[in-house]
Design a protein around this motif. Structure first.
Motif, PDB file in Angstrom:
ATOM      1  N   ILE A 158     -10.229  20.046   4.081  1.00  0.00           N
ATOM      2  CA  ILE A 158     -11.251  19.019   4.300  1.00  0.00           C
ATOM      3  C   ILE A 158     -10.603  17.733   4.800  1.00  0.00           C
ATOM      4  CG2 ILE A 158     -12.920  17.519   3.103  1.00  0.00           C
ATOM      5  CD1 ILE A 158     -13.479  20.066   1.300  1.00  0.00           C
ATOM      6  N   TRP A 159      -9.456  17.387   4.204  1.00  0.00           N
ATOM      7  CA  TRP A 159      -8.752  16.176   4.652  1.00  0.00           C
ATOM      8  C   TRP A 159      -8.411  16.267   6.139  1.00  0.00           C
ATOM      9  CZ3 TRP A 159      -3.824  15.475   6.737  1.00  0.00           C
ATOM     10  CH2 TRP A 159      -3.473  14.139   6.944  1.00  0.00           C
ATOM     11  N   ILE A 160      -7.759  17.332   6.543  1.00  0.00           N
ATOM     12  CA  ILE A 160      -7.281  17.412   7.920  1.00  0.00           C
ATOM     13  C   ILE A 160      -8.436  17.539   8.904  1.00  0.00           C
ATOM     14  CG2 ILE A 160      -6.897  19.926   8.213  1.00  0.00           C
ATOM     15  CD1 ILE A 160      -4.029  19.075   9.228  1.00  0.00           C
ATOM     16  N   CYS A 161      -9.496  18.257   8.510  1.00  0.00           N
ATOM     17  CA  CYS A 161     -10.656  18.409   9.401  1.00  0.00           C
ATOM     18  C   CYS A 161     -11.420  17.095   9.544  1.00  0.00           C
ATOM     19  CB  CYS A 161     -11.584  19.505   8.877  1.00  0.00           C
ATOM     20  SG  CYS A 161     -10.904  21.174   9.026  1.00  0.00           S
ATOM     21  N   ALA A 162     -11.606  16.393   8.431  1.00  0.00           N
ATOM     22  CA  ALA A 162     -12.393  15.153   8.464  1.00  0.00           C
ATOM     23  C   ALA A 162     -11.638  14.022   9.154  1.00  0.00           C
ATOM     24  CB  ALA A 162     -12.778  14.747   7.042  1.00  0.00           C
ATOM     25  N   PHE A 163     -10.401  13.785   8.755  1.00  0.00           N
ATOM     26  CA  PHE A 163      -9.671  12.650   9.309  1.00  0.00           C
ATOM     27  C   PHE A 163      -9.310  12.858  10.778  1.00  0.00           C
ATOM     28  CE2 PHE A 163      -9.509  11.290   4.990  1.00  0.00           C
ATOM     29  CZ  PHE A 163      -9.362   9.917   5.061  1.00  0.00           C
ATOM     30  N   SER A 187     -16.077   9.244   5.085  1.00  0.00           N
ATOM     31  CA  SER A 187     -16.687   9.505   3.784  1.00  0.00           C
ATOM     32  C   SER A 187     -17.861  10.463   3.911  1.00  0.00           C
ATOM     33  CB  SER A 187     -17.146   8.185   3.154  1.00  0.00           C
ATOM     34  OG  SER A 187     -17.843   8.419   1.956  1.00  0.00           O
ATOM     35  N   ALA A 188     -18.722  10.206   4.912  1.00  0.00           N
ATOM     36  CA  ALA A 188     -19.879  11.083   5.123  1.00  0.00           C
ATOM     37  C   ALA A 188     -19.432  12.495   5.478  1.00  0.00           C
ATOM     38  CB  ALA A 188     -20.760  10.518   6.234  1.00  0.00           C
ATOM     39  N   LEU A 189     -18.383  12.607   6.284  1.00  0.00           N
ATOM     40  CA  LEU A 189     -17.911  13.926   6.705  1.00  0.00           C
ATOM     41  C   LEU A 189     -17.239  14.665   5.555  1.00  0.00           C
ATOM     42  CD1 LEU A 189     -17.830  15.850   9.068  1.00  0.00           C
ATOM     43  CD2 LEU A 189     -15.739  14.747   9.853  1.00  0.00           C
ATOM     44  N   ILE A 190     -16.460  13.958   4.745  1.00  0.00           N
ATOM     45  CA  ILE A 190     -15.850  14.590   3.569  1.00  0.00           C
ATOM     46  C   ILE A 190     -16.925  15.167   2.658  1.00  0.00           C
ATOM     47  CG2 ILE A 190     -14.627  14.090   1.400  1.00  0.00           C
ATOM     48  CD1 ILE A 190     -12.915  12.080   3.019  1.00  0.00           C
ATOM     49  N   SER A 191     -17.964  14.390   2.396  1.00  0.00           N
ATOM     50  CA  SER A 191     -19.037  14.848   1.512  1.00  0.00           C
ATOM     51  C   SER A 191     -19.708  16.101   2.063  1.00  0.00           C
ATOM     52  CB  SER A 191     -20.082  13.744   1.323  1.00  0.00           C
ATOM     53  OG  SER A 191     -19.525  12.627   0.670  1.00  0.00           O
ATOM     54  N   GLU A 192     -19.973  16.096   3.362  1.00  0.00           N
ATOM     55  CA  GLU A 192     -20.637  17.229   4.005  1.00  0.00           C
ATOM     56  C   GLU A 192     -19.770  18.493   3.949  1.00  0.00           C
ATOM     57  OE1 GLU A 192     -22.970  16.795   7.810  1.00  0.00           O
ATOM     58  OE2 GLU A 192     -21.221  17.880   8.581  1.00  0.00           O
ATOM     59  N   LEU A 193     -18.498  18.360   4.312  1.00  0.00           N
ATOM     60  CA  LEU A 193     -17.605  19.520   4.340  1.00  0.00           C
ATOM     61  C   LEU A 193     -17.339  20.044   2.932  1.00  0.00           C
ATOM     62  CD1 LEU A 193     -14.999  18.466   7.061  1.00  0.00           C
ATOM     63  CD2 LEU A 193     -17.128  19.753   7.350  1.00  0.00           C
ATOM     64  N   ALA A 194     -17.218  19.137   1.960  1.00  0.00           N
ATOM     65  CA  ALA A 194     -16.988  19.556   0.571  1.00  0.00           C
ATOM     66  C   ALA A 194     -18.175  20.348   0.041  1.00  0.00           C
ATOM     67  CB  ALA A 194     -16.719  18.337  -0.307  1.00  0.00           C
ATOM     68  N   ALA A 195     -19.379  19.896   0.349  1.00  0.00           N
ATOM     69  CA  ALA A 195     -20.581  20.605  -0.109  1.00  0.00           C
ATOM     70  C   ALA A 195     -20.658  21.998   0.522  1.00  0.00           C
ATOM     71  CB  ALA A 195     -21.829  19.795   0.233  1.00  0.00           C
ATOM     72  N   GLY A 248     -31.097  31.938  10.416  1.00  0.00           N
ATOM     73  CA  GLY A 248     -32.307  31.121  10.421  1.00  0.00           C
ATOM     74  C   GLY A 248     -32.301  30.006   9.398  1.00  0.00           C
ATOM     75  N   LYS A 249     -31.128  29.632   8.934  1.00  0.00           N
ATOM     76  CA  LYS A 249     -30.997  28.569   7.938  1.00  0.00           C
ATOM     77  C   LYS A 249     -30.559  27.268   8.606  1.00  0.00           C
ATOM     78  CE  LYS A 249     -29.548  31.909   4.400  1.00  0.00           C
ATOM     79  NZ  LYS A 249     -28.418  32.337   3.527  1.00  0.00           N
ATOM     80  N   GLN A 250     -30.612  26.179   7.823  1.00  0.00           N
ATOM     81  CA  GLN A 250     -30.170  24.888   8.333  1.00  0.00           C
ATOM     82  C   GLN A 250     -28.644  24.847   8.427  1.00  0.00           C
ATOM     83  OE1 GLN A 250     -31.909  21.872   5.757  1.00  0.00           O
ATOM     84  NE2 GLN A 250     -33.547  21.521   7.223  1.00  0.00           N
ATOM     85  N   ASP A 251     -28.164  24.087   9.384  1.00  0.00           N
ATOM     86  CA  ASP A 251     -26.726  23.878   9.551  1.00  0.00           C
ATOM     87  C   ASP A 251     -26.189  23.164   8.308  1.00  0.00           C
ATOM     88  OD1 ASP A 251     -24.156  23.188  10.292  1.00  0.00           O
ATOM     89  OD2 ASP A 251     -24.728  22.336  12.232  1.00  0.00           O
ATOM     90  N   PRO A 252     -25.208  23.758   7.596  1.00  0.00           N
ATOM     91  CA  PRO A 252     -24.658  23.076   6.414  1.00  0.00           C
ATOM     92  C   PRO A 252     -23.742  21.906   6.777  1.00  0.00           C
ATOM     93  CG  PRO A 252     -23.468  25.111   6.828  1.00  0.00           C
ATOM     94  CD  PRO A 252     -24.605  25.074   7.810  1.00  0.00           C
ATOM     95  N   CYS A 253     -23.337  21.821   8.051  1.00  0.00           N
ATOM     96  CA  CYS A 253     -22.405  20.773   8.491  1.00  0.00           C
ATOM     97  C   CYS A 253     -22.927  20.094   9.751  1.00  0.00           C
ATOM     98  CB  CYS A 253     -21.026  21.366   8.758  1.00  0.00           C
ATOM     99  SG  CYS A 253     -20.330  22.348   7.438  1.00  0.00           S
ATOM    100  N   PRO A 254     -24.116  19.483   9.716  1.00  0.00           N
ATOM    101  CA  PRO A 254     -24.705  18.943  10.948  1.00  0.00           C
ATOM    102  C   PRO A 254     -23.908  17.805  11.575  1.00  0.00           C
ATOM    103  CG  PRO A 254     -25.983  18.270   9.011  1.00  0.00           C
ATOM    104  CD  PRO A 254     -25.019  19.312   8.553  1.00  0.00           C
ATOM    105  N   LEU A 255     -23.325  16.944  10.764  1.00  0.00           N
ATOM    106  CA  LEU A 255     -22.535  15.838  11.300  1.00  0.00           C
ATOM    107  C   LEU A 255     -21.279  16.384  11.988  1.00  0.00           C
ATOM    108  CD1 LEU A 255     -22.547  12.741  11.437  1.00  0.00           C
ATOM    109  CD2 LEU A 255     -21.228  12.735   9.290  1.00  0.00           C
ATOM    110  N   HIS A 256     -20.636  17.309  11.331  1.00  0.00           N
ATOM    111  CA  HIS A 256     -19.450  17.975  11.882  1.00  0.00           C
ATOM    112  C   HIS A 256     -19.774  18.621  13.227  1.00  0.00           C
ATOM    113  CE1 HIS A 256     -16.570  21.530  11.916  1.00  0.00           C
ATOM    114  NE2 HIS A 256     -15.727  20.532  11.714  1.00  0.00           N
TER     115      HIS A 256
END
Length: 266
Positions: A158-163, A187-195, A248-256
């Motif tokens: 998550i660190w390397i992907c987000a930063f 911060s927003a991206l870390i939260s999204e990827l962690a979830a 057919g589900k929502q994107d779990p990582c829309p910001l990413h």
């Protein structure tokens, strides 16, 4: 460095900065293998793999199958799908939170204000031997069970992907600049990827992940940012997106997804 006879000898695959540093930590009995060199079949010791991720296939093919259980992987990123594909589900892994700035220089431990005890961790059959090698040179190293290691591996992913992704949106930004100047974005991206990772793996992360990851960023603030080795890093999160959309589900990582598209990475 003086040879340390308490360190278990090893075969070290890869003569780059990390491989050379590990060799320098050894007892003088290590065998360092570079690209194209033959494997020492009768040397029954841990095999420390310090190559690029894209070279792992070649490393595996050059290693006798009877020795695959002795492989110890030092690579960053999400290796689990590759391990499972190769029948290496319990492969030894190291999360190396130490930096080697130039070939031949001693490694600097990635100690942070949030984790003064150090962050480097190892899991697997040869975990104690690897930890002893690092500790003999003053580096921290924790030996973890598989579940605890997986959580820490995902945190580093998550660190390397987000930063790196946030930094790529701001050309020239270092890791430190992302932490200081673009904290809300990362911060927003870390939260999204962690979830997304927690949902996919059925785990619960320890609290204060963002604080730990930002503390590490301050410790390596000079690192440049770029989205690299997509298959092994951000590509894993994008695969969760593709799977969800196909179902057919929502994107779990829309910001990413949005930022990857913005940078024309996908």
């Amino acid at each position: 460095m003086a040879a340390d006879k308490t360190v278990v000898p090893a075969v070290i695959v890869g003569g780059g900065r990390v491989g050379r540093a590990l060799h320098d930590m050894g007892s003088g009995e290590d065998v360092l293998i570079k690209r194209g060199e033959s494997f020492p079949h009768d040397f029954k010791v841990p095999i420390l793999v310090c190559t690029r991720n894209d070279d792992l296939e070649a490393v595996l093919h050059s290693t006798p199958k009877s020795r695959w259980s002795d492989l110890v992987f030092f690579q960053n990123g999400m290796l689990e799908p590759w391990f499972e594909n190769k029948g290496l589900g319990n492969a030894d892994q190291v999360l190396a939170y130490f930096a080697v700035s130039k070939l031949g220089e001693p490694p600097v431990d990635g100690i942070t204000d949030a984790n003064p005890e150090g962050l480097t961790a190892v899991y697997g059959k040869w975990a104690s031997a690897v930890a002893a090698r690092l500790r003999a040179r003053g580096l921290s190293c924790k030996v973890l069970d598989k579940d605890a290691f997986q959580k820490q591996m995902l945190e580093k992913l998550i660190w390397i992907c987000a930063f790196m992704l946030v930094g790529a949106r701001h050309p020239g930004a270092t890791v430190g600049a992302v932490e200081k100047e673009y904290r809300s974005e990362v911060s927003a991206l870390i939260s999204e990827l962690a979830a997304a990772a927690a949902e996919e793996k059925g785990i619960v992360f320890e609290e204060a992940m963002e604080d730990r990851l930002c503390a590490y960023s301050r410790a390596v603030s000079h690192f440049p940012t770029a989205v690299k080795e997509f298959k092994w890093r951000n590509g894993w999160f994008y695969s969760l997106t593709e799977k969800a959309i196909a179902e057919g589900k929502q994107d779990p990582c829309p910001l990413h997804t949005t930022w990857l598209q913005e940078l024309k990475i996908v």
